[in-house]
Write an enzyme that holds these catalytic residues in place. Sequence first.
Site, PDB file in Angstrom:
ATOM      1  N   ASP A  20       0.843  -1.147  -0.046  1.00 57.50           N
ATOM      2  CA  ASP A  20       0.093  -0.035   0.103  1.00 57.50           C
ATOM      3  C   ASP A  20       0.907   1.253  -0.047  1.00 57.50           C
ATOM      4  OD1 ASP A  20      -2.021   1.875   0.382  1.00 57.50           O
ATOM      5  OD2 ASP A  20      -2.182   1.518   2.383  1.00 57.50           O
ATOM      6  N   ASN A  22      -0.341   4.389  -0.319  1.00 61.54           N
ATOM      7  CA  ASN A  22      -1.050   5.805   0.203  1.00 61.54           C
ATOM      8  C   ASN A  22      -1.910   5.583   1.534  1.00 61.54           C
ATOM      9  OD1 ASN A  22      -3.137   4.355  -0.736  1.00 61.54           O
ATOM     10  ND2 ASN A  22      -3.881   5.783  -1.904  1.00 61.54           N
ATOM     11  N   ASP A  24      -4.373   3.929   2.410  1.00 59.66           N
ATOM     12  CA  ASP A  24      -5.685   3.609   2.789  1.00 59.66           C
ATOM     13  C   ASP A  24      -5.861   1.968   3.057  1.00 59.66           C
ATOM     14  OD1 ASP A  24      -5.175   2.376   0.283  1.00 59.66           O
ATOM     15  OD2 ASP A  24      -6.639   3.112  -0.684  1.00 59.66           O
ATOM     16  N   ASP A  28      -1.494  -1.131  -3.808  1.00 61.26           N
ATOM     17  CA  ASP A  28      -1.954  -0.482  -5.274  1.00 61.26           C
ATOM     18  C   ASP A  28      -0.891  -0.585  -5.993  1.00 61.26           C
ATOM     19  OD1 ASP A  28      -0.091   1.479  -4.031  1.00 61.26           O
ATOM     20  OD2 ASP A  28      -1.876   1.881  -2.523  1.00 61.26           O
ATOM     21  N   ASP A  97      -4.684 -10.563 -16.024  1.00 61.06           N
ATOM     22  CA  ASP A  97      -5.225 -11.712 -15.616  1.00 61.06           C
ATOM     23  C   ASP A  97      -6.659 -11.432 -16.566  1.00 61.06           C
ATOM     24  OD1 ASP A  97      -7.027 -13.699 -14.035  1.00 61.06           O
ATOM     25  OD2 ASP A  97      -5.382 -13.002 -12.482  1.00 61.06           O
ATOM     26  N   ASP A 192      -8.589 -16.862 -16.553  1.00 62.89           N
ATOM     27  CA  ASP A 192      -9.129 -17.379 -15.614  1.00 62.89           C
ATOM     28  C   ASP A 192     -10.103 -18.569 -15.882  1.00 62.89           C
ATOM     29  OD1 ASP A 192      -9.940 -16.929 -12.555  1.00 62.89           O
ATOM     30  OD2 ASP A 192     -11.951 -16.376 -13.495  1.00 62.89           O
ATOM     31  N   GLU A 245      -5.997 -20.949 -16.572  1.00 64.87           N
ATOM     32  CA  GLU A 245      -6.418 -21.821 -15.447  1.00 64.87           C
ATOM     33  C   GLU A 245      -7.363 -22.664 -16.005  1.00 64.87           C
ATOM     34  OE1 GLU A 245      -8.195 -21.090 -10.865  1.00 64.87           O
ATOM     35  OE2 GLU A 245      -9.293 -20.351 -12.646  1.00 64.87           O
ATOM     36  N   HIS A 314      -3.337 -17.478  -5.256  1.00 66.78           N
ATOM     37  CA  HIS A 314      -4.270 -16.418  -4.323  1.00 66.78           C
ATOM     38  C   HIS A 314      -5.662 -17.397  -4.034  1.00 66.78           C
ATOM     39  CE1 HIS A 314      -5.966 -16.311  -8.458  1.00 66.78           C
ATOM     40  NE2 HIS A 314      -7.203 -15.936  -7.915  1.00 66.78           N
ATOM     41  N   ASP A 315      -5.641 -18.641  -4.389  1.00 68.47           N
ATOM     42  CA  ASP A 315      -6.762 -19.308  -4.292  1.00 68.47           C
ATOM     43  C   ASP A 315      -6.373 -20.551  -3.156  1.00 68.47           C
ATOM     44  OD1 ASP A 315      -8.475 -17.953  -5.818  1.00 68.47           O
ATOM     45  OD2 ASP A 315      -8.340 -19.317  -7.592  1.00 68.47           O
TER      46      ASP A 315
HETATM   47  O1  ISL Z   1     -10.316 -21.574  -5.308  1.00 71.57           O
HETATM   48  C1  ISL Z   1     -11.030 -22.596  -5.648  1.00 71.57           C
HETATM   49  C2  ISL Z   1     -11.765 -23.658  -4.744  1.00 71.57           C
HETATM   50  O2  ISL Z   1     -11.265 -22.996  -3.484  1.00 71.57           O
HETATM   51  C3  ISL Z   1     -11.669 -22.865  -6.856  1.00 71.57           C
HETATM   52  O3  ISL Z   1     -12.857 -23.355  -6.983  1.00 71.57           O
HETATM   53  C4  ISL Z   1     -11.656 -21.726  -7.698  1.00 71.57           C
HETATM   54  O4  ISL Z   1     -12.851 -21.101  -7.548  1.00 71.57           O
HETATM   55  C5  ISL Z   1     -11.314 -22.044  -9.210  1.00 71.57           C
HETATM   56  O5  ISL Z   1     -10.296 -22.625  -9.433  1.00 71.57           O
HETATM   57  C6  ISL Z   1     -11.540 -20.666 -10.197  1.00 71.57           C
HETATM   58  O6  ISL Z   1     -10.436 -19.561  -9.749  1.00 71.57           O
HETATM   59  C7  ISL Z   1     -10.733 -18.380 -10.471  1.00 71.57           C
HETATM   60  O7  ISL Z   1     -11.962 -17.917 -10.972  1.00 71.57           O
HETATM   61  C8  ISL Z   1     -12.759 -17.494  -9.700  1.00 71.57           C
HETATM   62  C9  ISL Z   1     -12.089 -16.805  -8.712  1.00 71.57           C
HETATM   63  O8  ISL Z   1     -12.566 -16.515  -7.540  1.00 71.57           O
HETATM   64  C10 ISL Z   1     -10.585 -17.183  -8.282  1.00 71.57           C
HETATM   65  O9  ISL Z   1     -10.095 -16.273  -7.792  1.00 71.57           O
HETATM   66  C11 ISL Z   1      -9.940 -17.439  -9.815  1.00 71.57           C
HETATM   67  O10 ISL Z   1      -8.514 -17.769  -9.358  1.00 71.57           O
HETATM   68  C12 ISL Z   1     -13.917 -17.014 -10.264  1.00 71.57           C
HETATM   69  O11 ISL Z   1     -13.417 -15.737 -11.254  1.00 71.57           O
HETATM   70 CA    CA Z   2      -3.602   2.060  -1.224  1.00 71.11          CA
END
Ligand code: ISL
Ligand code: CA
Length: 529
Positions: A20, A22, A24, A28, A97, A192, A245, A314-315
Amino acid sequence: MYKWWHERVVYQIYPRSFKDSNGDGIGDIQGIISELDKLKALGIGIIWLSPVYCSPNADNGYDISDYYNIHPDYGSMDDMDALLEKAKTLDIKIVMDLVINHTSDEHEWFEKSRQRVEPYTDYYIWQDQANNWTSFFAEDAWTYDEVRQQYYLHLFAKKQPDLNYHNPLVLEEIKKLMIFWLEKGVSGFRCDVINVIYKTSLEDGKKKLILTGSEHYLSQEGNHEILQNLRETVLNNYDCFTVGETVFVTPEIGKELCEGDPVEMDMIFSFEHMETDQYFVKYFKRNFSLKRFARAISKWQTSMFWNANYLENHDQRRAVSRFGDEAYGFESAKMLGLMLLALRGTPYIYQGQEIGMTNFDYEQLEELDDIESHNVDAFLKKYHIPSRFRWSMLQRTSRDNCRTPMQWNRQLHGGFTSGQPWLKVNDNYQTINLESQLNDTDSVWHFYKKMIAFRQNSPILLYGDYEEDQVTKNLYVFKRTYKHRTLYILLNFSKKKIKTNYKGQVKLSTLNRTTFDGKLDAFEAIILG
Ligand code: ISL
Ligand code: CA
């Protein structure tokens, strides 16, 4: 045959949690710019940026309301241009993405579609009646819209209506926005859930525990046609690459996607190795099996020409907490890093992985932000699952495990923000943070740097074949061979010492060994040549 994206290491930034600038409390683009030099120093050649587009953030940016503008939380298009500019001077490529299975329900297309304004009327998937499909986020896949008086399909959250790829106008919109970003200078896309965008039919699905209906949209023929079309009409005109993905894929489908003519995706993320601890029991105790894990990796390594390799994103949960041991945090982080960077394929490092960040340390649902976690909790509650089981399950599965802010230094909130962070920083930032690791040549960060450099200078690791050599309960050994030269990669996935029969010259070791007597220490990894 080999292109730049085969030879570079990728770093995934989840902008909200990175840095971050700034105060908030939200990461960013200026924050990213301020840290680019350090990524360069680490040896990163490509950055994959999770969504920074306008979005109401029902799913943290994976619900896009405007593909052509930057969310004010992250900055402006000028900031984005500045990022591309600075990255270019450092020879770092930026990959965006591409979320095109769905948009946000606040996207102008959807606003117009629900009012039947042409040409948007059929941009989404509308029906008078819902079918029995269920969504990825533990709820029905259809929601009734009062305005249009019809149901719309959403494979993810209610606020993520699926686009209708039977309508050629939709594909034209997608091409336009891809060209917009490619012209701006991005070097490709992380696509995605790219193998579910085309729904062949909307009939009821066979009833299943999860994803009822998926036989009508997983990796359909129509999906292949769309991806080939994008390749031939858009991607082929640029020096760029795509990583898909792809959910529920087999190597056979992987080959169709990556090795056909034309190529649809340059590489894909498969999930099989990440599912090797997806058993019911895992919600209650540690259930990692190295044999299952290694079998999945070997299967993909040997059947695909090229893989997108990853242990975190991130998942997912943090790799140290999941495949290693937090009590041996730095040891297991190095071991897993060595493995990732020694596999055949393009390595993807997720922010924080290079310093060995761990799962969150939260104590209750209220501390979580992720929509999936909240939906899962509501779903389990419906079935009267007691709250301590629900929480124990969320601790083990929540996507917020890896979304806690990046730990930069020992200052308040780990130096992520001077304000209040949008998601609580893990209290272990005192011991796990980048600044201390930069000052310690024996740190996880310095090990990643060394290992990346080793890989970049090793034709065997870059281009060699993969072969599994030995897998036991705690030991995983594979070899890489190129032009009759072989490297052995030895990985100890346990805190026990392991005696092996391997000998050889030490090329790299997580313990800085120069000679090897066959014995591996707790979570040690070594490359022998
Ligand atoms: O993260 C999952 C289970 O915990 C997966 O089912 C995930 O939702 C799937 O891999 C799809 O992920 C992607 O599309 C989603 C988004 O929420 C995820 O962050 C992204 O990586 C919908 O856009
Ligand atoms: Ca910020």
